[in-house]
Scaffold this motif. Structure first.
Motif, PDB file in Angstrom:
ATOM      1  N   TRP A  61       0.843  -1.197   0.000  1.00 36.61           N
ATOM      2  CA  TRP A  61       0.000   0.000   0.000  1.00 36.61           C
ATOM      3  C   TRP A  61       0.877   1.245   0.000  1.00 36.61           C
ATOM      4  N   LEU A  62       0.591   2.190  -0.865  1.00 35.54           N
ATOM      5  CA  LEU A  62       1.410   3.403  -1.003  1.00 35.54           C
ATOM      6  C   LEU A  62       1.456   4.246   0.261  1.00 35.54           C
ATOM      7  N   TYR A  63       0.418   4.217   1.072  1.00 28.08           N
ATOM      8  CA  TYR A  63       0.327   5.088   2.240  1.00 28.08           C
ATOM      9  C   TYR A  63       0.695   4.386   3.545  1.00 28.08           C
ATOM     10  N   GLN A  64       1.211   3.174   3.470  1.00 34.82           N
ATOM     11  CA  GLN A  64       1.551   2.406   4.662  1.00 34.82           C
ATOM     12  C   GLN A  64       2.562   3.146   5.524  1.00 34.82           C
ATOM     13  N   ARG A  65       2.157   3.525   6.720  1.00 34.53           N
ATOM     14  CA  ARG A  65       2.999   4.205   7.712  1.00 34.53           C
ATOM     15  C   ARG A  65       3.635   5.506   7.212  1.00 34.53           C
ATOM     16  N   LYS A  66       3.041   6.150   6.229  1.00 34.65           N
ATOM     17  CA  LYS A  66       3.513   7.463   5.763  1.00 34.65           C
ATOM     18  C   LYS A  66       2.874   8.534   6.644  1.00 34.65           C
ATOM     19  N   PRO A  67       3.636   9.513   7.094  1.00 33.06           N
ATOM     20  CA  PRO A  67       3.046  10.543   7.956  1.00 33.06           C
ATOM     21  C   PRO A  67       2.083  11.440   7.181  1.00 33.06           C
ATOM     22  N   TRP A  68       1.069  11.905   7.876  1.00 33.19           N
ATOM     23  CA  TRP A  68       0.152  12.880   7.314  1.00 33.19           C
ATOM     24  C   TRP A  68      -0.058  13.984   8.344  1.00 33.19           C
ATOM     25  N   PHE A  69      -0.463  15.136   7.861  1.00 34.63           N
ATOM     26  CA  PHE A  69      -0.690  16.306   8.707  1.00 34.63           C
ATOM     27  C   PHE A  69      -2.102  16.817   8.461  1.00 34.63           C
TER      28      PHE A  69
END
Length: 78
Positions: A61-69
């Motif tokens: 998954w592209l968003y796996q554990r990627k930070p977001w604000f």
């Protein structure tokens, strides 16, 4: 601090490599931290967190554990 459960659409568009071609709703765990300022009739805040897709496609998954604000807004209607 917060944690929560949610869902997201999983398709070939959000996977690093070609999946099975099946689109489905994946189970996601959200976690992070937020700070909120209460100004009586409205609230302002900032949040930072990450998401983790559970299941066999989680590692792709592209968003796996990627930070977001995020920016939080609230209005007191009482």
């Amino acid at each position: 601090m917060f944690t929560g459960l949610g869902s997201t659409a999983v398709s070939a568009d959000v996977l690093r490599q070609t999946g099975t071609g099946v689109e489905y709703e994946g189970f996601v765990v959200h976690a992070g931290a937020a700070t909120i300022y209460d100004a009586r009739i409205f609230n302002l805040g900032l949040a930072v967190g990450f998401d983790q897709l559970l299941g066999p496609d989680g590692s792709q998954w592209l968003y796996q554990r990627k930070p977001w604000f995020g920016v939080l807004f609230g209005l007191d209607l009482n």
